[in-house]
Scaffold this motif. Structure first.
Motif, PDB file in Angstrom:
ATOM      1  N   PHE A   1       0.833  -1.202   0.000  1.00  0.00           N
ATOM      2  CA  PHE A   1       0.000   0.000   0.000  1.00  0.00           C
ATOM      3  C   PHE A   1       0.868   1.252   0.000  1.00  0.00           C
ATOM      4  O   PHE A   1       1.809   1.364   0.779  1.00  0.00           O
ATOM      5  N   GLY A   2       0.510   2.204  -0.869  1.00  0.00           N
ATOM      6  CA  GLY A   2       1.175   3.500  -0.826  1.00  0.00           C
ATOM      7  C   GLY A   2       1.572   4.012  -2.192  1.00  0.00           C
ATOM      8  O   GLY A   2       1.288   3.415  -3.233  1.00  0.00           O
ATOM      9  N   LYS A   3       2.275   5.129  -2.190  1.00  0.00           N
ATOM     10  CA  LYS A   3       2.648   5.818  -3.424  1.00  0.00           C
ATOM     11  C   LYS A   3       3.657   4.991  -4.233  1.00  0.00           C
ATOM     12  O   LYS A   3       4.583   4.402  -3.671  1.00  0.00           O
ATOM     13  N   GLU A   4       3.412   4.940  -5.543  1.00  0.00           N
ATOM     14  CA  GLU A   4       4.301   4.293  -6.520  1.00  0.00           C
ATOM     15  C   GLU A   4       4.463   2.796  -6.295  1.00  0.00           C
ATOM     16  O   GLU A   4       5.398   2.183  -6.815  1.00  0.00           O
ATOM     17  N   THR A   5       3.573   2.196  -5.554  1.00  0.00           N
ATOM     18  CA  THR A   5       3.715   0.761  -5.278  1.00  0.00           C
ATOM     19  C   THR A   5       3.508  -0.097  -6.526  1.00  0.00           C
ATOM     20  O   THR A   5       3.955  -1.252  -6.562  1.00  0.00           O
ATOM     21  N   GLU A   6       2.865   0.452  -7.563  1.00  0.00           N
ATOM     22  CA  GLU A   6       2.689  -0.321  -8.795  1.00  0.00           C
ATOM     23  C   GLU A   6       4.028  -0.697  -9.418  1.00  0.00           C
ATOM     24  O   GLU A   6       4.116  -1.654 -10.197  1.00  0.00           O
TER      25      GLU A   6
ATOM     26  N   THR B   1      -7.309  -0.065  -8.893  1.00  0.00           N
ATOM     27  CA  THR B   1      -7.490   1.335  -9.297  1.00  0.00           C
ATOM     28  C   THR B   1      -8.806   1.934  -8.811  1.00  0.00           C
ATOM     29  O   THR B   1      -8.978   3.151  -8.870  1.00  0.00           O
TER      30      THR B   1
ATOM     31  N   VAL C   1      -1.640  -4.652  -4.931  1.00  0.00           N
ATOM     32  CA  VAL C   1      -0.924  -3.383  -4.972  1.00  0.00           C
ATOM     33  C   VAL C   1      -1.955  -2.266  -4.902  1.00  0.00           C
ATOM     34  O   VAL C   1      -2.893  -2.219  -5.707  1.00  0.00           O
TER      35      VAL C   1
ATOM     36  N   ASN D   1      -2.217   1.832  -4.584  1.00  0.00           N
ATOM     37  CA  ASN D   1      -1.681   3.186  -4.567  1.00  0.00           C
ATOM     38  C   ASN D   1      -2.855   4.167  -4.613  1.00  0.00           C
ATOM     39  O   ASN D   1      -3.505   4.312  -5.649  1.00  0.00           O
TER      40      ASN D   1
ATOM     41  N   GLU E   1      -3.031   7.233  -5.011  1.00  0.00           N
ATOM     42  CA  GLU E   1      -2.912   8.262  -6.038  1.00  0.00           C
ATOM     43  C   GLU E   1      -3.565   7.839  -7.355  1.00  0.00           C
ATOM     44  O   GLU E   1      -3.994   8.692  -8.143  1.00  0.00           O
TER      45      GLU E   1
ATOM     46  N   TYR F   1      -4.861  13.039  -0.435  1.00  0.00           N
ATOM     47  CA  TYR F   1      -4.256  11.710  -0.324  1.00  0.00           C
ATOM     48  C   TYR F   1      -4.743  10.968   0.914  1.00  0.00           C
ATOM     49  O   TYR F   1      -5.056   9.776   0.859  1.00  0.00           O
TER      50      TYR F   1
ATOM     51  N   ALA G   1      -6.597   7.482   0.756  1.00  0.00           N
ATOM     52  CA  ALA G   1      -5.948   6.319   1.355  1.00  0.00           C
ATOM     53  C   ALA G   1      -6.888   5.599   2.317  1.00  0.00           C
ATOM     54  O   ALA G   1      -7.003   4.366   2.314  1.00  0.00           O
TER      55      ALA G   1
END
Length: 391
Positions: free
Chosen positions: A14-19, A139, A176, A178, A180, A240, A244
């Motif tokens: 979990f979190g930013k840019e995790t993809e 997503t 995953v 994210n 964002e 965010y 989240a």
């Protein structure tokens, strides 16, 4: 509290840019060739699909792709994916999207190693004993399919919308997440997802099982958090923190933790499935119409938990008049749904003259003469609920 087993092995990243970790995660769970499943153009326009493929290439994971999955997913895409997966000899399913994409991928994962028709699993003719492994890049926070073993598919022949629940083989290996990636979701889609996750909690919360205080409080606390953050995220779509919290709430709502030790209900979901199968409406929006009508019926037929829900979730003052408490809770819930842009009647949903007789008939043909557990609903009861939703 009833005896229970709770097993939730999905690894949540979990979190930013995790993809960007997707390829490493597929490799960790022994995938060598992935079938990427996705829906419309958003994953293309945002560059997400390319980032996911680059992460797979970096780890030496071969991949093929299948796009075009639509909301309220149907069986033709499942058959297409099964055929593609078998031809390409994939060993891993990688849905990139929301619940419709994930549910389609789960059906494909169960169908590839099965000698018969995958639809056998949804009608109860067979139980999946094995499936290809699944990893998710989420997503759209809504369905909670990233943390459950459930899948819902509509068969186009007869418009039968049925669910499959096999957590032992279809729960994703990883998800995953994210927040964002959800910034650009339309307000309608965000609100529909919020309603769906609230309904997942409520289907578990409304139970006659005694001594479930911990589970009740988990449900109530998560619902109150969703309500608070929903009002923020609708007004500030790129907040965010709110995104989240909403994203994680969608997972908690449907990974089973909110229902441990309880006999669950699910009548409202079954009733909505007939609405969205027949009229192709957004699932969460359909639930915004059905659930208040179901609660209104319960105010007359099993008021105890509805009054508790009104008090603990919607801050209705406690009183001796439990029915009045319950109905005030329904009114406050409907006001909240309107505030986030959801309908609460068939007309607001865009269905001017719903065929209630057809809905009732289809529901009981698919689910039996009684649906639900909080109150077992016969045809007369479900007709009354549909009619309340039509007022």
């Amino acid at each position: 509290m009833n005896n229970f087993m709770f097993y939730s092995p999905t690894e949540f990243v979990f979190g930013k840019e995790t993809e960007l970790q997707t390829g490493a995660l597929v490799k960790k769970f022994h995938g060598t060739k992935a079938l990427i499943v996705f829906g419309g153009g958003s994953v293309l326009r945002s560059g997400l699909l390319e980032r996911v493929k680059e992460s797979l290439d970096k780890e030496g994971i071969a991949h093929v792709e299948m796009g075009g999955v639509q909301p309220n997913p149907t069986d033709p895409k499942v058959y297409e994916g099964i055929g593609l997966g078998r031809r390409e000899k994939v060993d891993f399913l990688l849905p990139v999207g929301g619940g419709s994409v994930i549910d389609t991928a789960k059906a494909i994962a169960a169908g590839i190693p099965y000698d018969g028709d995958f639809w056998d699993f949804f009608t109860g003719k067979a139980v999946p004993e094995k499936a290809l492994r699944i990893g998710v890049v989420l997503t759209i926070p809504a369905a909670g399919s990233e943390g459950s073993g459930n899948s819902v598919i509509t068969k186009t022949d007869g418009l039968k919308k049925l669910s499959l629940r096999t957590p032992e083989v279809l729960r994703p290996a990883f998800a995953v997440m994210n927040p964002e990636l959800t910034y650009t979701l339309p307000a309608w889609q965000t609100a529909s997802g919020i309603t769906d996750m609230m309904a997942h909690i409520m289907e578990r919360y409304f139970t006659n099982t005694a001594d479930t205080e911990v589970t009740d409080r988990l449900c109530e606390g998560t619902l109150k958090a969703i309500i608070k953050e929903a009002l923020t995220v609708i007004k500030e779509p790129e907040n965010y923190g709110a995104r989240a919290n909403i994203m994680w709430a969608g997972t908690i709502a449907h990974n089973g933790i909110c229902g441990v030790g309880c006999e669950e209900d699910w009548a409202s979901h079954f009733m909505e499935h007939e609405v969205s199968a027949l009229y192709d409406v957004t699932h969460g929006a359909g639930l915004a119409v059905i659930f208040p009508a179901w609660l209104t019926y319960m105010a007359d037929h099993n008021v105890r938990k509805v009054a508790q829900f009104a008090n603990r979730v919607w801050d209705v003052p406690a009183s001796e008049d439990k029915k009045a408490m319950a109905l005030e809770g329904v009114a406050r819930m409907k006001a909240f749904l309107h505030e986030i842009g959801m309908p609460t009647t068939f007309r607001e949903l865009g269905i001017e003259n719903p065929d209630i007789s057809a809905l009732v008939c289809r529901l009981h043909e698919n689910k039996g003469e009684f649906v639900g557990n909080y109150v077992k609903l016969d045809r007369q009861a479900t007709r009354q609920i549909y009619e309340t939703a039509n007022l």
